[in-house]
Design a protein around this motif. Structure first.
Motif, PDB file in Angstrom:
ATOM      1  N   GLU A  96       3.404   9.402   6.996  1.00 17.29           N
ATOM      2  CA  GLU A  96       2.439  10.309   6.358  1.00 17.29           C
ATOM      3  C   GLU A  96       1.234   9.534   5.830  1.00 17.29           C
ATOM      4  O   GLU A  96       0.100   9.985   5.933  1.00 17.29           O
ATOM      5  N   TRP A  97       1.479   8.364   5.251  1.00 15.20           N
ATOM      6  CA  TRP A  97       0.377   7.547   4.735  1.00 15.20           C
ATOM      7  C   TRP A  97      -0.536   7.130   5.879  1.00 15.20           C
ATOM      8  O   TRP A  97      -1.754   7.197   5.755  1.00 15.20           O
ATOM      9  N   LEU A  98       0.049   6.688   6.993  1.00 11.71           N
ATOM     10  CA  LEU A  98      -0.758   6.288   8.150  1.00 11.71           C
ATOM     11  C   LEU A  98      -1.531   7.471   8.719  1.00 11.71           C
ATOM     12  O   LEU A  98      -2.695   7.332   9.113  1.00 11.71           O
ATOM     13  N   ARG A 157       7.595   8.740   4.903  1.00 15.64           N
ATOM     14  CA  ARG A 157       6.494   8.593   3.940  1.00 15.64           C
ATOM     15  C   ARG A 157       5.448   7.600   4.454  1.00 15.64           C
ATOM     16  O   ARG A 157       4.254   7.821   4.294  1.00 15.64           O
ATOM     17  N   LEU A 158       5.896   6.506   5.065  1.00 17.43           N
ATOM     18  CA  LEU A 158       4.958   5.552   5.644  1.00 17.43           C
ATOM     19  C   LEU A 158       4.156   6.201   6.766  1.00 17.43           C
ATOM     20  O   LEU A 158       2.949   5.966   6.890  1.00 17.43           O
ATOM     21  N   VAL A 197       0.813  -1.212   0.000  1.00 10.32           N
ATOM     22  CA  VAL A 197       0.000   0.000   0.000  1.00 10.32           C
ATOM     23  C   VAL A 197       0.847   1.263   0.000  1.00 10.32           C
ATOM     24  O   VAL A 197       0.390   2.323  -0.426  1.00 10.32           O
ATOM     25  N   CYS A 198       2.095   1.176   0.470  1.00  9.47           N
ATOM     26  CA  CYS A 198       2.970   2.334   0.487  1.00  9.47           C
ATOM     27  C   CYS A 198       4.416   1.855   0.557  1.00  9.47           C
ATOM     28  O   CYS A 198       4.704   0.848   1.205  1.00  9.47           O
ATOM     29  N   ALA A 253      -2.655  10.085   7.076  1.00 12.11           N
ATOM     30  CA  ALA A 253      -3.773  10.329   6.154  1.00 12.11           C
ATOM     31  C   ALA A 253      -4.863   9.268   6.312  1.00 12.11           C
ATOM     32  O   ALA A 253      -6.054   9.589   6.293  1.00 12.11           O
ATOM     33  N   ALA A 254      -4.470   8.017   6.472  1.00 14.66           N
ATOM     34  CA  ALA A 254      -5.447   6.934   6.613  1.00 14.66           C
ATOM     35  C   ALA A 254      -6.216   7.059   7.929  1.00 14.66           C
ATOM     36  O   ALA A 254      -7.410   6.750   7.990  1.00 14.66           O
TER      37      ALA A 254
END
Length: 101
Positions: free
Chosen positions: A92-94, A89-90, A82-83, A96-97
């Motif tokens: 930031e993805w978490l 960056r990981l 997923v990322c 946002a999720a």
């Protein structure tokens, strides 16, 4: 009859690529290994990785090292990545999720 021109091996301008098996010891996830020491983490990365792994586990995701270019990290579930990229960056993805309802 083949349309591809065949040349002798000695005339090849570059060596043929060799498939190398991935080293499973270097690409295991922290969850599968159990501790960050087992995969050689530095003191700076270990706390951040463990915190991200705990947050990712809530979403049934695991984090593992990528041992092929571009080097970094992957966050994935059983079916897909997923990322990928740096730990920032990981994170930031978490973030946002977690903001999504």
């Amino acid at each position: 009859m083949s349309l591809v021109k065949r040349t002798p091996k000695a005339n090849r301008p570059y060596p043929m690529p060799v498939a190398r098996p991935e080293d499973p010891a270097r690409s295991r996830s922290i969850d599968a290994v159990g501790t960050a020491e087992a995969v050689g983490m530095s003191e700076v990365i270990r706390p951040m990785l463990e915190a991200l792994s705990a947050r990712a586990a809530v979403r049934s995701l695991t984090i593992r090292r990528v041992n092929r270019p571009p080097y970094g990290w992957e966050m994935s579930n059983d079916h897909r990545v997923v990322c990928s990229g740096s730990l920032d960056r990981l994170a930031e993805w978490l973030n946002a999720a977690e903001r999504q309802p």
